[in-house]
Each structure stands twice: as structure tokens, then as C-alpha cells.
Motif scaffolding. Structure first.
Motif, mmCIF file in Angstrom:
data_model
loop_
_atom_site.group_PDB
_atom_site.id
_atom_site.type_symbol
_atom_site.label_atom_id
_atom_site.label_comp_id
_atom_site.label_asym_id
_atom_site.label_seq_id
_atom_site.Cartn_x
_atom_site.Cartn_y
_atom_site.Cartn_z
ATOM 1 N N ARG A 59 47.495 41.253 -77.847
ATOM 2 C CA ARG A 59 47.402 41.489 -76.445
ATOM 3 C C ARG A 59 47.646 42.824 -76.310
ATOM 4 N NH1 ARG A 59 50.811 36.415 -73.917
ATOM 5 N NH2 ARG A 59 52.659 37.714 -75.215
ATOM 6 N N LYS A 191 33.279 40.926 -75.596
ATOM 7 C CA LYS A 191 33.330 39.426 -74.855
ATOM 8 C C LYS A 191 31.911 39.164 -74.619
ATOM 9 C CE LYS A 191 33.875 37.110 -70.255
ATOM 10 N NZ LYS A 191 34.193 37.397 -68.949
ATOM 11 N N THR A 215 40.898 38.805 -80.534
ATOM 12 C CA THR A 215 41.177 40.098 -80.071
ATOM 13 C C THR A 215 39.586 40.464 -79.289
ATOM 14 O OG1 THR A 215 39.907 40.626 -82.194
ATOM 15 C CG2 THR A 215 42.384 40.603 -82.281
ATOM 16 N N ARG A 217 37.588 41.525 -76.128
ATOM 17 C CA ARG A 217 38.131 42.200 -74.659
ATOM 18 C C ARG A 217 36.451 42.662 -73.751
ATOM 19 N NH1 ARG A 217 43.002 44.809 -74.105
ATOM 20 N NH2 ARG A 217 44.528 44.296 -76.020
ATOM 21 N N ASP A 218 36.801 42.646 -72.726
ATOM 22 C CA ASP A 218 35.425 42.894 -71.864
ATOM 23 C C ASP A 218 35.301 44.381 -71.877
ATOM 24 O OD1 ASP A 218 37.295 43.958 -69.917
ATOM 25 O OD2 ASP A 218 37.087 42.440 -68.769
ATOM 26 N N ASP A 221 37.796 46.688 -71.198
ATOM 27 C CA ASP A 221 39.010 46.770 -71.996
ATOM 28 C C ASP A 221 40.221 45.875 -71.698
ATOM 29 O OD1 ASP A 221 39.988 47.356 -74.475
ATOM 30 O OD2 ASP A 221 41.371 48.804 -73.809
ATOM 31 N N ASN A 222 39.828 44.641 -70.926
ATOM 32 C CA ASN A 222 40.816 43.739 -70.456
ATOM 33 C C ASN A 222 40.754 42.563 -71.617
ATOM 34 O OD1 ASN A 222 41.465 44.657 -67.813
ATOM 35 N ND2 ASN A 222 39.173 44.087 -67.077
ATOM 36 N N TYR A 223 41.862 42.071 -71.881
ATOM 37 C CA TYR A 223 42.025 41.032 -72.847
ATOM 38 C C TYR A 223 41.574 39.793 -72.349
ATOM 39 C CZ TYR A 223 44.437 37.857 -76.233
ATOM 40 O OH TYR A 223 44.664 36.848 -76.775
#
Length: 321
Positions: A59, A191, A215, A217-218, A221-223
């Protein structure tokens, strides 16, 4: 030596109370970590003091890892453990060299890399379990479950864990044939790429088999949490999703498969640690590979995809939900 070690693992008598630290690559809400920690505690918790530290590297952005490592090293200095159990590649790469420098024995589990990625694997104070997904065994098993079984999409995140596992087994190839089935291997941390691979898979493949997907992310850069990712994949896919790991199996997740067990890895690591706590030198304990897989299936997943297991497989399987 291997047979002697296995015999010792079955008995592994416990000594007077000592201090054990478990250092997670990830976090306690991650089911893999929760399962192996529970297993370690079931073996060592009644007789030894256990401290649990999490690096949270799935995260936390990589730029924040050095600060987390420094905090963890400070905690280690205060705890002064008799043995450290390291879970997965990131904990090993970030903490193993520091621990052996402090003369603290290390037991690892869930490590996919070899000595090239992790030179400390060859240190005399280090032993443990090299995690190796059951690629061939899984495909062989799924060929018995599915009627359509010619092509599989193997979908994973592009984490050190998955890169190491894939590279050791397949080299630099991202296409392979196992037991007559063709595999295409996709590793990505994006993602949209991950989900589009799932949504479009029915055009080419008979089934999907997932590795880790923690690991991701969109574009901002959001988890993306694994549950959110798998729920969307389950809802929109047109072909069944299986797994190499038992932690990804359940309602609106993957259906099942021949899988690695976090619980079993934790039990073995705890028994290795127990040997060390009883005076056995780590370099006298051969490093192991994942000892055994097991069949795990989601009852709701089987129903959703109208799949039936053979009586033999069903009699050997663990069922969830």
C-alpha cells in the motif's frame, strides 16, 4: 538430511520462553499475512513472546519504504529478538541483511527470489521456505476440472514476488505450453490493463488463473484493493477465474484450484524457528520449497459457473463459503 529435518519439524520441542519478531512485507488485513501469522502464533505463541511489525509495502508508495525500514530497524533494536521470521520478498530484501549484521537468525517464508535477487539467502544465519507456485500441477488439475481447457490466461501483478516466480519457472518467456494447454502470462500493475485483460479474455481463452494482484494502481496512482479488483473481475468476466493461492478464493472471487496455503507456510516457518530457538544453527537446516499444495474451492463459485468436481477431487478438497 531432508528426512531428518521433516521428522524434526513434526516434533520441534519448544525451549524456555524467548522472543520472536515477525516482519511482514505487507499488512495484517492482507489475508496471506493474517493466515501465516495465525499459524506461527499457533505453534510458538504459548511459549514465546511474539512481536509483529508490518512494512506495508503493497500500500505504501516505494518512496516511503526507506522511512518505514528505518522505523522497523529501530523497533528491532528495542525488541532484540532471538529469531526473526520474514514474510515474503520485500521483507527479506529490506530487512535480512540488517538482521544478520546484528547476529539475529532469520527464517523466511513466501520468498520467490533466489540468491541473485537476495544474496542474504546464502548467509549462514538464514533458512526458510522458498515459495514456488504450483504452475504445472495447477494446470494439470484444471484440465481435469474443465471441459474447455486449451488456452489459459495467467494474470498477475508486476510485483517482485510474481516476477521472480514467473522468471524462475518460465525464464523470459511469457507464453508456454503445459500438459497440452497454451498459457499466456500477463504481469501488470495498471488497473485498466489488468481489468481489460479479464474483460476481453473470453475472446481467446477458456479460463483465467490469477496470481497476486496487490500492487495494482489506477492512472492517478491510487491503490486498488484486491477485493475491489476481484469483485469487478468476477462480475464482468465471461469465463471462470481460478487461483494459484488459496487466499484469493471465495464468494465473488476466484473459484478455486490447486493452491499454496499461507497457513501451511506459516506452520513450517514456525517449526524451523523452533529448531533455532532450541539451539540448531540455521545453516544446519536446509532451505525448503513449498511443501505441498491443496485443493480449495468456493461452493458459490462452482455453482455460478456450473462446474462439478469429480468425486475423488471433491473428497480431497476444502470448501469455502
Amino acid at each position: 538430511m531432508r528426512f531428518l529435518l521433516l521428522a524434526l519439524l513434526l516434533v520441534s520441542p519448544l525451549c524456555f520462553s524467548k522472543t520472536v519478531v515477525i516482519i511482514q512485507s505487507y499488512h495484517i488485513q492482507y489475508k496471506w499475512d493474517a493466515d501465516y501469522i495465525a499459524a506461527v502464533q499457533s505453534v510458538l505463541g504459548d511459549n514465546h513472546k511474539i512481536h509483529i511489525l508490518e512494512l506495508d509495502t503493497k500500500r505504501l508508495p516505494k518512496a516511503e519504504w526507506p522511512q518505514k525500514v528505518e522505523i522497523t530497524q529501530q523497533a528491532i533494536a528495542k525488541i532484540n529478538p532471538d529469531v526473526a521470521i520474514l514474510g515474503d520478498d520485500n521483507a527479506f530484501s529490506l530487512m535480512a541483511a540488517h538482521l544478520v549484521e546484528k547476529n539475529i537468525p532469520v527464517v523466511f517464508l513466501g520468498v520467490n527470489g533466489g540468491p541473485v535477487q537476495h544474496p542474504a539467502l546464502e548467509h549462514p544465519l538464514v533458512t526458510g521456505i522458498l515459495e514456488r507456485p504450483f504452475f504445472a500441477e495447477s494446470i494439470r488439475h484444471l484440465r481435469k476440472v474443465l471441459s474447455q481447457k486449451d488456452r489459459f490466461l495467467v494474470l498477475m501483478d508486476d510485483s517482485p514476488t510474481m516476477r521472480n516466480a514467473v522468471n524462475e519457472y518460465f525464464g523470459d518467456k511469457r507464453q508456454a505450453t503445459l500438459y497440452g494447454s497454451q498459457l499466456d502470462i500477463v504481469l501488470t500493475n495498471d488497473k485498466d490493463t489488468w481489468l481489460q485483460s479479464v474483460f476481453n479474455a473470453h475472446e481467446t481463452y477458456d479460463a483465467i488463473v490469477v496470481g497476486t494482484h496487490h500492487t495494482i494502481r489506477d492512472e492517478a496512482d491510487n491503490y486498488i484493493t484486491p477485493k475491489e479488483l476481484m469483485t469487478e473481475a468476477f462480475t464482468r468476466t465471461r469465463i471462470p477465474i481460478f487461483s494459484f493461492w488459496d487466499i484469493f478464493i471465495g464468494k465473488e472471487q476466484s473459484i478455486g484450484g490447486f493452491t499454496i496455503s499461507a497457513h501451511q507456510e506459516g506452520l513450517t516457518a514456525a517449526r524451523l524457528a523452533s529448531l533455532i530457538l532450541n539451539g540448531v544453527k540455521p545453516n544446519r537446516i536446509p532451505q525448503l520449497k513449498s511443501l505441498s499444495g491443496h485443493y480449495v474451492y468456493s461452493e458459490s463459485g462452482l455453482k455460478h459457473w456450473n462446474l462439478d468436481l469429480s468425486p475423488l477431487i471433491a473428497s480431497q478438497a476444502n470448501f469455502v463459503d
